[in-house]
Design an enzyme around this catalytic site. Structure first.
Site, PDB file in Angstrom:
ATOM      1  CE  LYS A   1      -2.326  -0.909   3.846  1.00  0.00           C
ATOM      2  NZ  LYS A   1      -1.636  -2.150   4.297  1.00  0.00           N
TER       3      LYS A   1
ATOM      4  NE  ARG B   1      -4.440  -1.235  10.586  1.00  0.00           N
ATOM      5  CZ  ARG B   1      -3.458  -0.596   9.958  1.00  0.00           C
ATOM      6  NH1 ARG B   1      -3.683   0.545   9.374  1.00  0.00           N
ATOM      7  NH2 ARG B   1      -2.279  -1.125   9.885  1.00  0.00           N
TER       8      ARG B   1
ATOM      9  NE  ARG C   1       7.677  -1.940   5.967  1.00  0.00           N
ATOM     10  CZ  ARG C   1       6.378  -1.763   6.156  1.00  0.00           C
ATOM     11  NH1 ARG C   1       5.582  -1.481   5.140  1.00  0.00           N
ATOM     12  NH2 ARG C   1       5.862  -1.894   7.361  1.00  0.00           N
TER      13      ARG C   1
ATOM     14  NE  ARG D   1       6.360   0.198  10.564  1.00  0.00           N
ATOM     15  CZ  ARG D   1       5.191   0.115   9.946  1.00  0.00           C
ATOM     16  NH1 ARG D   1       4.996   0.752   8.818  1.00  0.00           N
ATOM     17  NH2 ARG D   1       4.222  -0.611  10.454  1.00  0.00           N
TER      18      ARG D   1
ATOM     19  NE  ARG E   1       2.384  -4.415  11.364  1.00  0.00           N
ATOM     20  CZ  ARG E   1       3.491  -4.250  10.618  1.00  0.00           C
ATOM     21  NH1 ARG E   1       4.638  -4.745  11.014  1.00  0.00           N
ATOM     22  NH2 ARG E   1       3.413  -3.607   9.488  1.00  0.00           N
TER      23      ARG E   1
END
Ligand code: ADP
Ligand code: ZN
Length: 213
Positions: free
Chosen positions: A13, A88, A127, A160, A171
């Site tokens: 996203k 969400r 990432r 992160r 998550r």
């Protein structure tokens, strides 16, 4: 042009948001980024949200809804925006519907991203994010020219805290339980467009041209 992005963490996203934000000159509003900024600044909201974010749990609806309501009133959002990571929950979707109706506005595109769990874990564990400008990299798929440094601004690339494997699994669970029901919710309104999200960046542009013409 107003966009809503729905999809699990790591479905791409943020990457697509950056492409569309440049293309249409509209802000990329990521509730995750907003919350992380509040946490870093140690604002009252940041203090309330920190434990939820660190554990990969959802921040309570009332807090997030108020934060988004405020953000959407800023002048740069008057011509459109990309909402990434909000809504969400069904409660958030209903609150957003009300905000839009009150302003007499509509959302033109709701994109549904999906990706396999294996792909998500591969993406998130590799990432890296620029600590200065937020540009997204991946150690293998989108490597920076100089290791550890941002191509655009020279900032340091970081991982992160919630991209650790356990928190990623949490998550994903939260997504399937709390957020996936929104797919039905928006499908019933015939607003949803599916984006095949197991794609690499180079394959995205022609597909986006098709979806967003
Ligand atoms: P991702 O989509 O990759 O999980 P985000 O950056 O969108 O990551 O969100 C990071 C964290 O911020 C979430 O795990 C959650 O704790 C919090 N968060 C972000 N958006 C929302 C939201 N709309 N409602 C509740 N919590 C949120
Ligand atoms: Zn940078």
């Amino acid at each position: 042009m107003r966009f809503i992005f729905i999809g699990p963490p790591g479905a791409g996203k943020g990457t697509v948001a950056k492409i569309l934000s440049r293309r249409f000159s509209i802000p990329h509003i990521s509730t995750g980024d907003l919350l992380r900024a509040h946490i870093q600044q140690k604002s009252e909201l940041g203090r309330q949200a920190a434990a939820f974010v660190d554990q990969g749990k959802l921040v309570p609806d009332a807090l997030v809804i108020e934060m988004v309501r405020t953000r959407l009133k800023e002048p740069d959002a008057s011509q459109g925006y990309i909402l990434d990571g909000f809504p969400r929950t069904v409660e958030q979707a209903e609150a957003l519907g009300k905000i839009l109706r009150d302003e007499g506005m509509v959302v033109e595109h709701i994109l549904n991203f999906d990706a396999s769990n294996a792909k998500i874990i591969e993406r998130l564990s590799g990432r890296r994010i620029c600590s200065k400008c937020g540009e997204i990299y991946h150690v293998r798929n989108i490597p920076p020219k100089k290791e550890g440094l941002c191509d655009r601004c020279g900032g340091e690339l970081i991982q992160r805290k919630d991209d650790s494997e356990d928190t990623v699994r949490r998550r994903l669970e939260v997504y399937r339980r709390e957020t996936a029901p929104l797919i039905d919710y928006y499908n019933r309104m015939r607003l949803l467009k599916d984006l095949p999200a197991d794609l690499e960046v180079a394959e995205l542009n022609p597909i986006l041209d098709q979806l967003v013409k």
